[in-house]
Write an enzyme that holds these catalytic residues in place. Structure first.
Site: not given
Length: 254
Positions: A15, A64, A156, A158, A160
């Site tokens: 998606r 993952v 998020y 941290a 990225k």
């Protein structure tokens, strides 16, 4: 077709941005391993569209955020389609919470999917490339929040921010083997992850006021750059991050 004869593995491709990249890669000539974690129906629909383009496709379930499943994902994709030429680390998630309320479970979930998944899926692919003395292309899907703060999304940001540095480090370490590593940092893209903002008129207006191009991006905007970075047109590009954000990251107005 810029990816003719190539095989790509795209994580989180049932998606959103991952789906669009998978479909665009197929139109450019690539066979594609479609990865999903939750919805097999959505993944099979993507694979069906790829096959309708005359390309091969395989669907592989994997979370993952677990290192053993990263290895399983790569092994199954490699066995089904042959050697992988292109890896796109797209799978991602976010959990909104004030910093002082973030739980260890929140931290593990967000860093696991966004960072650990990218790290160990890449490792599983690169080990095979090095063993076979193969070159390859890696494209990491980061975010403008590797650069911009995002209160309420510390985990998020941290993750990225770490993707930005991982991209640069691997580009330096693996370049001598003919492996390029680049990243794409999407801004406001119309996907499920930010539908609460893009579909709320007031929030949308506030967001558009910060975007010089005055529109919300689409998954196709990101897929176009992914094709470039996966192709020979970007053979001398590595360690770079491409911001696909309508100019939002560097916009300032007083």
């Amino acid at each position: 077709m810029r990816l003719k004869g190539k095989t790509a593995l795209i994580t989180g491709s049932s998606r959103g941005i991952g789906r669009e990249i998978a479909l665009r890669f197929a139109r450019e000539g690539a066979d594609v391993a479609v990865n999903y974690n939750g919805s097999v129906e959505a993944a099979e629909a993507v694979a069906g569209t790829i096959r309708a383009e005359g390309r091969r496709a395989v669907v592989v379930q994997a979370d993952v955020g677990r290192t053993d499943e990263c290895e399983k994902l790569v092994a199954e994709a490699w066995q089904a389609l042959g050697p992988i030429d292109i890896l796109v680390n797209n799978a991602g998630m976010e959990i909104r919470a004030p910093f002082v309320e973030v739980t260890e479970a929140d931290f593990d979930a967000v860093l696991g999917t966004n960072l650990k998944g990218t790290f160990f899926t890449t490792q599983a692919v690169v080990r095979r490339w090095l063993k076979g003395e193969r070159a390859g292309r890696i494209v990491n899907i980061s975010s403008v929040h590797e650069e911009l703060s995002f209160p309420g999304h510390a985990t998020y940001c941290a993750a990225k921010g770490a993707i930005r540095m991982l991209t640069r480090d691997l580009a330096a370490e693996l370049g001598g083997h003919g492996i390029t590593v680049n990243a794409i940092a999407p801004g406001a893209i119309a996907t499920d992850i930010n539908r609460d903002v893009t579909e709320d008129p007031r929030a949308r207006a506030g967001l558009l006021a910060r975007i010089p191009l005055k529109r919300i991006g689409t998954p196709a905007d990101v897929a176009g750059i992914a094709v470039l970075l996966a192709s020979d047109d970007a053979a001398y590009v590595t360690g770079s991050t491409y911001f696909v954000d309508g100019g939002m990251t560097w916009f300032h107005e007083e």
